[in-house]
Design an enzyme around this catalytic site. Structure first.
Site, PDB file in Angstrom:
ATOM      1  N   ALA A 192       3.126 -12.382   2.016  1.00  0.00           N
ATOM      2  CA  ALA A 192       2.243 -13.153   1.666  1.00  0.00           C
ATOM      3  C   ALA A 192       2.266 -13.980   0.148  1.00  0.00           C
ATOM      4  O   ALA A 192       2.419 -13.558  -0.449  1.00  0.00           O
ATOM      5  CB  ALA A 192       1.487 -11.622   0.976  1.00  0.00           C
ATOM      6  N   ALA A 206       0.970  -1.333   0.286  1.00  0.00           N
ATOM      7  CA  ALA A 206       0.064   0.297   0.204  1.00  0.00           C
ATOM      8  C   ALA A 206       0.617   1.182  -0.262  1.00  0.00           C
ATOM      9  O   ALA A 206       0.790   2.415  -0.829  1.00  0.00           O
ATOM     10  CB  ALA A 206      -0.527  -0.107   1.391  1.00  0.00           C
ATOM     11  N   ARG A 221     -12.110 -10.574   6.218  1.00  0.00           N
ATOM     12  CA  ARG A 221     -11.365 -11.126   5.355  1.00  0.00           C
ATOM     13  C   ARG A 221     -11.580 -12.035   4.179  1.00  0.00           C
ATOM     14  O   ARG A 221     -11.233 -12.583   3.949  1.00  0.00           O
ATOM     15  CB  ARG A 221      -9.774  -9.867   4.714  1.00  0.00           C
ATOM     16  CG  ARG A 221      -9.149  -9.849   3.649  1.00  0.00           C
ATOM     17  CD  ARG A 221      -7.485  -9.115   3.267  1.00  0.00           C
ATOM     18  NE  ARG A 221      -7.013 -10.186   4.617  1.00  0.00           N
ATOM     19  CZ  ARG A 221      -5.848 -11.245   3.702  1.00  0.00           C
ATOM     20  NH1 ARG A 221      -6.446 -11.758   2.773  1.00  0.00           N
ATOM     21  NH2 ARG A 221      -5.311 -11.830   4.392  1.00  0.00           N
ATOM     22  N   ALA A 231       8.140   4.841  13.581  1.00  0.00           N
ATOM     23  CA  ALA A 231       7.790   6.377  13.939  1.00  0.00           C
ATOM     24  C   ALA A 231       6.777   6.113  15.402  1.00  0.00           C
ATOM     25  O   ALA A 231       6.751   5.519  15.575  1.00  0.00           O
ATOM     26  CB  ALA A 231       6.210   6.317  13.248  1.00  0.00           C
ATOM     27  N   HIS A 276      -3.731 -13.424  11.706  1.00  0.00           N
ATOM     28  CA  HIS A 276      -3.834 -13.091  10.105  1.00  0.00           C
ATOM     29  C   HIS A 276      -3.236 -12.118  10.455  1.00  0.00           C
ATOM     30  O   HIS A 276      -2.708 -11.109   9.460  1.00  0.00           O
ATOM     31  CB  HIS A 276      -4.042 -14.449   9.025  1.00  0.00           C
ATOM     32  CG  HIS A 276      -3.512 -14.487   8.148  1.00  0.00           C
ATOM     33  ND1 HIS A 276      -1.902 -14.343   7.571  1.00  0.00           N
ATOM     34  CD2 HIS A 276      -4.454 -13.860   6.978  1.00  0.00           C
ATOM     35  CE1 HIS A 276      -2.247 -14.320   6.610  1.00  0.00           C
ATOM     36  NE2 HIS A 276      -3.047 -13.690   5.562  1.00  0.00           N
ATOM     37  N   HIS A 294      -5.628 -17.014  10.820  1.00  0.00           N
ATOM     38  CA  HIS A 294      -5.333 -17.859   9.807  1.00  0.00           C
ATOM     39  C   HIS A 294      -5.743 -19.423  10.036  1.00  0.00           C
ATOM     40  O   HIS A 294      -5.225 -19.721  11.150  1.00  0.00           O
ATOM     41  CB  HIS A 294      -4.362 -17.490   8.704  1.00  0.00           C
ATOM     42  CG  HIS A 294      -4.139 -17.995   7.430  1.00  0.00           C
ATOM     43  ND1 HIS A 294      -3.693 -19.487   7.623  1.00  0.00           N
ATOM     44  CD2 HIS A 294      -4.354 -18.052   6.585  1.00  0.00           C
ATOM     45  CE1 HIS A 294      -4.261 -20.070   6.123  1.00  0.00           C
ATOM     46  NE2 HIS A 294      -3.966 -18.339   5.388  1.00  0.00           N
ATOM     47  N   ARG A 313     -12.267 -18.370   6.265  1.00  0.00           N
ATOM     48  CA  ARG A 313     -11.382 -18.256   6.990  1.00  0.00           C
ATOM     49  C   ARG A 313     -11.501 -18.712   8.132  1.00  0.00           C
ATOM     50  O   ARG A 313     -10.550 -19.113   9.368  1.00  0.00           O
ATOM     51  CB  ARG A 313     -10.331 -17.622   6.976  1.00  0.00           C
ATOM     52  CG  ARG A 313      -9.824 -17.720   5.829  1.00  0.00           C
ATOM     53  CD  ARG A 313      -8.268 -16.611   5.491  1.00  0.00           C
ATOM     54  NE  ARG A 313      -7.570 -16.609   4.365  1.00  0.00           N
ATOM     55  CZ  ARG A 313      -6.948 -15.490   3.994  1.00  0.00           C
ATOM     56  NH1 ARG A 313      -6.562 -15.221   4.386  1.00  0.00           N
ATOM     57  NH2 ARG A 313      -6.113 -16.183   2.955  1.00  0.00           N
ATOM     58  N   GLU A 367      -9.696 -19.521  -3.883  1.00  0.00           N
ATOM     59  CA  GLU A 367      -9.333 -20.195  -2.179  1.00  0.00           C
ATOM     60  C   GLU A 367     -10.578 -20.020  -1.782  1.00  0.00           C
ATOM     61  O   GLU A 367     -11.687 -19.629  -2.489  1.00  0.00           O
ATOM     62  CB  GLU A 367      -8.079 -18.948  -1.752  1.00  0.00           C
ATOM     63  CG  GLU A 367      -6.708 -18.514  -1.951  1.00  0.00           C
ATOM     64  CD  GLU A 367      -6.076 -17.658  -1.936  1.00  0.00           C
ATOM     65  OE1 GLU A 367      -5.779 -16.643  -1.480  1.00  0.00           O
ATOM     66  OE2 GLU A 367      -4.677 -18.110  -2.579  1.00  0.00           O
ATOM     67  N   LYS A 400      11.042   1.388   9.956  1.00  0.00           N
ATOM     68  CA  LYS A 400      11.061   1.370  11.085  1.00  0.00           C
ATOM     69  C   LYS A 400      12.267   0.755  11.357  1.00  0.00           C
ATOM     70  O   LYS A 400      12.900   0.111  12.214  1.00  0.00           O
ATOM     71  CB  LYS A 400      10.027   0.609  12.020  1.00  0.00           C
ATOM     72  CG  LYS A 400       9.625  -0.784  12.903  1.00  0.00           C
ATOM     73  CD  LYS A 400       8.543  -0.318  13.904  1.00  0.00           C
ATOM     74  CE  LYS A 400       8.372  -2.017  13.980  1.00  0.00           C
ATOM     75  NZ  LYS A 400       7.412  -2.466  15.389  1.00  0.00           N
TER      76      LYS A 400
END
Length: 514
Positions: A43, A14, A363, A151, A328, A225, A271, A111, A32
């Site tokens: 992933a 992202a 998700r 940060a 997960h 997961h 999941r 999946e 960091k």
């Protein structure tokens, strides 16, 4: 005091997607650890997109809502599934390659909870790594990358974010000012003992935004997961859901394929369903295995999983991999709209740090990399469309020197034990109350921090305490079972309406409860 147009905190997909589309602005990316230390790099499964002629964005949209138990923000889900394929095609034209067959057609896997084969892979089971490295190579000459700098806190003045304070590994404190600040630092896997997340994922961005007064939402929805490689009670690596997509079957130590009697999608159920089924088997005293014998080319198809097994002494030739659920993904986070805007002016959030509502209560598999690409671009496009303000010099008040004072902080393992025992896959009011009351004893450390004399380990512990309180208190207040939030004392909900009873946690609310 460095000033720039945009600061991005984090280095996953992202963050890099946003940096790419902001390439005509001055961008500083702060991470960091090494830029390679992110969940995106780990992933395995792939990236979901309705690109096959027999599939459609509407199918992907419906699958996402069903998996998310209709707690999703439908507007943002539509953006995800319609803009995702366009973004992937664009990246392919720019040089990104995905696995194809002998006819140069995408090898599309299936999946959990997907109705169609729509998962693209790169490098077999190294999709996240391949995509992240590709994006990094696109932005490395355009953005300033600062590694090994944590940060600590956002700089807020009159309700506007001016930048961020950081601490380097050598202890140096730095201040960065920017017109816009984007938090893309990932989720909070380290708050649980068993997790698929990178070690550096300690919820820093969410805790930092919370201290700044940003709205935080849906923290109770934690995705476990189903298939972490389980060695003597330790989760040592992820076994991609794509393994079950290729035909592997979950069995107990009696050889029973128990998912066949639980859900019509069997081993490819959502999941949350599969994780609870495995957990129930383990509560009965059974060991659980993933039977990979139906997959004939396992080493070639899953080189990353094969290496994890080899490194941990598991012989894949035996055909059975010991598995257990592990933390997960966080569906909640910093509340944002479809442009990545938070409740604080000039502060944005994307990726797992943010809660756009696309994932709902659970998700859908392989939607996370897609979210990173789509909403990384969206936040960049929005930022480019609004005015930029040069920040005036800012005087930082470091607070009272607390050197010599000993903070009353628990160990990371203690936090993880509380979360695993009381805020896990199955929850009850009594257990959640124990967790909430335990976290409350440390609330004095959540705010008004003097970061000058805190070590990185202390800051991470404070962030984990903050995240643990947010999750447990939100879970206690949500009196239903839905998706990744499952309470034994309340019935399971999967109605077809958006659930308005979101929990919005703010700094003021916590102060009121103290």
């Amino acid at each position: 005091m460095p000033q720039t147009d945009v600061i991005i905190i984090g280095s996953g997909i992202a963050a890099l997607s946003a940096a790419y589309y902001l390439k005509h602005k001055n961008v500083i990316v702060i991470t960091k650890s090494s830029w390679t230390e992110s969940n995106s790099m780990l992933a395995q499964g792939g990236i979901a997109a309705a690109i096959h002629k027999n599939d459609s964005w509407k199918n992907h949209y419906e699958d996402t809502l069903i998996a998310g138990c209709h707690h999703n923000n439908k507007h943002n889900v539509k953006k995800l599934v319609t803009e995702g394929p366009i973004e992937i095609v664009k990246w392919c034209k720019n040089g990104m390659t995905f696995d194809t067959d002998n006819n140069n057609q995408f090898l599309l896997g299936k999946e959990g909870a997907h109705s169609h084969n729509r998962i693209l892979h790169a490098g077999g089971d190294a999709t996240g790594r391949e995509m992240t490295m590709f994006l990094y190579n696109k932005i490395k000459s355009k953005a300033v990358l600062i590694e090994n700098e944590m940060a600590l806190d956002l700089i807020i003045e009159n309700g506007t974010c001016l930048g961020v304070r950081t601490k380097a590994n050598n202890g140096a404190l730095n201040t960065y000012l920017a017109s816009k600040t984007i938090v893309a630092s990932g989720g909070c896997g380290a708050v649980y003992g068993h997790t698929s997340n990178a070690d550096v994922i300690t919820g820093d961005g969410i805790a930092m935004a919370f201290r700044a007064g940003a709205e935080i939402t849906d923290m109770e929805f934690i995705q476990f997961h189903p298939t972490m490689l389980n060695i003597e009670g330790r989760c040592v690596g992820l076994i991609s859901e794509a393994v079950r997509g290729e035909g592997a079957v979950l069995i107990n130590d009696r050889g029973e394929a128990f998912m066949h009697n639980i859900h019509h999608q069997k081993d490819l159920a959502p999941r949350d369903v599969v994780s609870r089924a495995i957990f129930e088997e383990m509560k009965k005293g059974h060991n659980v295995y993933l039977d990979i014998s139906p997959i004939t080319n396992f080493k070639e198809r899953f080189p990353t999983v094969s290496n994890i097994c080899r490194e941990n002494g598991v012989n894949i030739e035996h055909g059975k991999l010991p598995v257990a659920p592990g933390m997960h993904f966080l569906m909640g986070g910093i509340r944002t709209n479809d442009k990545g805007e938070t409740s604080i002016k000039d502060l944005f959030a994307i990726g797992e740090t943010a809660c756009t509502g696309v994932h709902g209560a659970n998700r859908l598999a392989s939607n996370s990399l897609l979210e990173g690409l789509v909403f990384g671009k969206n936040v960049a496009s929005h930022i480019l469309s609004v005015p930029f303000e040069k920040r005036a010099s800012y005087s930082i008040d470091e607070g009272t020197d607390s050197q010599g004072q000993k903070l009353n902080l628990p160990t990371r393992k203690h936090i993880q034990r509380v979360m695993s025992e009381y805020v896990g896959i199955q929850r009850t009011e009594a257990e959640l109350t124990i967790a909430v009351n335990w976290f409350k004893t440390y609330q004095s450390t959540f705010f008004d921090l003097n970061v000058k004399n805190l070590t990185r380990e202390e800051m991470e512990t404070i962030n984990l305490l903050t995240i643990g309180w947010l999750i447990s208190s939100s879970a206690l207040k949500r009196t239903e079972s839905r998706g990744g939030h499952y309470r034994l004392d309340f019935p399971y909900t999967n109605d077809n309406e958006w659930n308005e009873r979101q929990i919005i946690r703010t700094k003021e609310e916590m102060y009121a409860e103290v």
